[in-house]
Design an enzyme around this catalytic site. Structure first.
Site, PDB file in Angstrom:
ATOM      1  N   GLN A  97       0.823  -1.211   0.000  1.00 17.68           N
ATOM      2  CA  GLN A  97       0.000   0.000   0.000  1.00 17.68           C
ATOM      3  C   GLN A  97       0.854   1.257   0.000  1.00 17.68           C
ATOM      4  OE1 GLN A  97      -3.484  -0.003  -0.472  1.00 17.68           O
ATOM      5  NE2 GLN A  97      -2.727  -2.039  -0.995  1.00 17.68           N
ATOM      6  N   HIS A 145       1.703   3.043  -3.358  1.00 19.22           N
ATOM      7  CA  HIS A 145       0.795   3.929  -4.086  1.00 19.22           C
ATOM      8  C   HIS A 145       1.243   5.385  -4.075  1.00 19.22           C
ATOM      9  CE1 HIS A 145      -2.695   1.537  -5.311  1.00 19.22           C
ATOM     10  NE2 HIS A 145      -2.516   0.822  -4.220  1.00 19.22           N
ATOM     11  N   GLU A 167      -9.290   1.827   5.606  1.00 20.88           N
ATOM     12  CA  GLU A 167      -9.783   1.499   4.272  1.00 20.88           C
ATOM     13  C   GLU A 167      -9.640  -0.016   4.028  1.00 20.88           C
ATOM     14  OE1 GLU A 167      -8.797   2.717  -0.378  1.00 20.88           O
ATOM     15  OE2 GLU A 167      -7.289   2.997   1.194  1.00 20.88           O
ATOM     16  N   HIS A 168      -8.436  -0.531   4.268  1.00 14.41           N
ATOM     17  CA  HIS A 168      -8.160  -1.967   4.167  1.00 14.41           C
ATOM     18  C   HIS A 168      -7.686  -2.454   5.537  1.00 14.41           C
ATOM     19  CE1 HIS A 168      -6.955  -0.106   0.247  1.00 14.41           C
ATOM     20  NE2 HIS A 168      -7.700  -1.069  -0.255  1.00 14.41           N
ATOM     21  N   ASP A 190      -7.428  -5.859  -4.404  1.00 14.99           N
ATOM     22  CA  ASP A 190      -7.194  -4.819  -5.404  1.00 14.99           C
ATOM     23  C   ASP A 190      -7.530  -5.305  -6.804  1.00 14.99           C
ATOM     24  OD1 ASP A 190      -6.387  -2.869  -3.639  1.00 14.99           O
ATOM     25  OD2 ASP A 190      -4.248  -3.288  -3.857  1.00 14.99           O
ATOM     26  N   HIS A 240     -51.823  21.495   5.509  1.00 15.40           N
ATOM     27  CA  HIS A 240     -51.560  20.072   5.323  1.00 15.40           C
ATOM     28  C   HIS A 240     -52.819  19.261   5.664  1.00 15.40           C
ATOM     29  CE1 HIS A 240     -47.392  21.316   5.093  1.00 15.40           C
ATOM     30  NE2 HIS A 240     -46.964  20.065   5.001  1.00 15.40           N
TER      31      HIS A 240
END
Length: 445
Positions: A271, A274, A340-341, A374, A433
């Site tokens: 990771q 990235h 996230e992961h 992924d 109403h």
């Protein structure tokens, strides 16, 4: 020679921090989207006012190339697929098949509830009419993101979709050919050679292409991007829907002494590859494992292609090791972090994973690395970042569906409840109403 990597440590042993204290103490990256809004706003406004012409001008400035048209010709999509490496094509076909299998089971069905005899409420699930799917360029090529965005949209029944990806100077102003090939493989017919904030703006406002063709605006934009893409999504939100304001990728690994430090280190590096802002966090009750992971990181970095980028990410404030007393405390930490992961590499990993409440996706045991998700697990890799997994989900078929309530009452069913409607309307000082109901059963003066 790569210098030794030692992840920064947060020692929570012997402490019982509150949730608020945990959120402050844990490593956390992120970007300040507000800081670039003043740069992005003029881009969005120019594209709003001048359409594709402005988008192409910004593309020339930021990407260094101007395509002949925004829309990629169909022949170029076909040529990209014809020229695709057979091994990459086979891998994409597996990824597509598995992702379709998982997402096909997510499609919701309409439900009708008979509230009273003659009175029903139906929840209809209707796909968004047209969506824009953003596929970034930058440090890497992301045909997998084409798969992860397109498949759930197609499974939801979206009839019109466009993939937008930055033009590449080395490919004559077209997006990367592997991205084009993936789009073609999925049956996507509309791809725009436009990236960055200008892509988000053009998807939101639409316009006319250089050849006069219509570039129709979309209703929803999904897909990750850099801080400028995120800022543009924030500015255009409301005019269009967005999936999320995605931040840098992140991985957290909850591990005990049974974990293999080589596996853990490899996954943290995967990771960090990235982006220099990517977050890699280890949570463990084993100081010996933490030491072994540091040693494995140092060893593996000697053979990693993007060692400089990975090293910067691992040494950033967003990465580190969190030492805990036991797995129970470790679960409190990862639930507060909401990665996230999230990988679970512990004894009885399945049972531990079942206790996780906050994560974008959970990867269980030594043979379910994030890299599998992924590409070829069948799950979606467009996931909430920066702690948003506490309240948000990853991209799915549901992202592209809207629930619409259809109310169908007979005269008798309305008459039966009319008094209650009038009473509540009067209680809220909204007598009209109530009158809207009474008018159906009695003359109003």
């Amino acid at each position: 020679m790569t210098s030794r990597i030692e992840l920064a440590r947060v020692d929570l042993r012997g402490r019982t921090p509150t949730t608020a204290q945990l959120r402050t103490a844990l490593p956390r990256g992120g970007v300040d989207v507000d800081s670039v809004l003043h740069q992005v706003r003029p881009v969005v406004e120019a594209v709003r006012d001048r359409g594709a012409a402005a988008a192409l001008e910004f593309g020339a400035k930021f990407d260094g190339v101007t395509p002949e048209t925004v829309r990629v010709p169909a022949a170029e999509l076909a040529a990209a697929l014809d020229g695709l490496d057979p091994a990459v094509r086979a891998a994409l076909e597996v990824a597509i098949a598995r992702t379709r299998a998982v997402h096909a089971d997510q499609r919701r069905t309409d439900t009708t509830t008979e509230v009273v005899p003659g009175g029903t409420v139906t929840e209809r699930w209707v796909p968004v009419e047209r969506v824009g799917l953003y596929v970034p360029g930058g440090n890497a090529v992301y045909p997998s993101s084409v798969v992860m965005n397109v498949v759930p949209a197609q499974a939801a029944g979206v009839e019109s979709l466009v993939v937008a990806s930055p033009p590449q100077e080395q490919f004559g102003g077209l997006p990367h050919p592997t991205v084009l090939a993936a789009a073609r493989l999925l049956g996507v017919e509309e791809v725009w050679a436009v990236g960055g904030a200008q892509a988000v703006a053009l998807l939101s406002y639409g316009g006319s292409d250089t050849d006069g063709a219509d570039l129709a605006p979309v209703d929803l934009i999904t897909g990750p991007g850099n801080i400028y893409v995120t800022a543009a999504k924030r500015l255009c939100r409301g005019l269009v829907g967005i999936d999320a304001e995605a931040g840098p990728t992140e991985i957290a690994i909850l591990a005990d002494a049974t974990a293999d430090p080589v596996h853990v280190a490899a996954d943290l590096i995967s990771q960090a590859e990235h982006d220099v802002l990517a977050a890699s966090v280890l949570v463990t009750d084993s100081p010996a494992l933490a030491d072994a992971v540091d040693a494995a990181l140092t060893t593996q970095l000697t053979v990693v292609k993007h060692a400089e980028r990975v090293t910067a990410a691992l040494r950033g404030a967003q990465s580190g090791t969190v030492l805990v007393d036991d797995i129970d405390q470790g679960l409190r930490v990862v639930n507060a972090y909401a990665a996230e992961h999230l990988e679970i590499q512990t004894a009885q990993a399945t049972a531990v994973a079942a206790r996780v409440r906050s994560a974008g996706a959970i990867f269980v045991g030594p043979y379910a690395p994030v890299s599998l998700g992924d590409y070829c697990a069948g799950s979606n890799h467009v996931l909430p970042t920066a702690g948003c997994a506490r309240h948000s989900s990853g991209l799915s078929v549901q992202t592209f569906l809207r629930g619409i309530h259809v109310v169908d009452y007979t005269e008798a069913a309305l008459k039966d409840v009319a008094g209650h409607v009038v009473a509540l309307a009067d209680a809220e000082d909204l007598p009209a109403h109530g009158q809207a109901v009474r008018a159906r059963f009695e003359a109003l003066s």
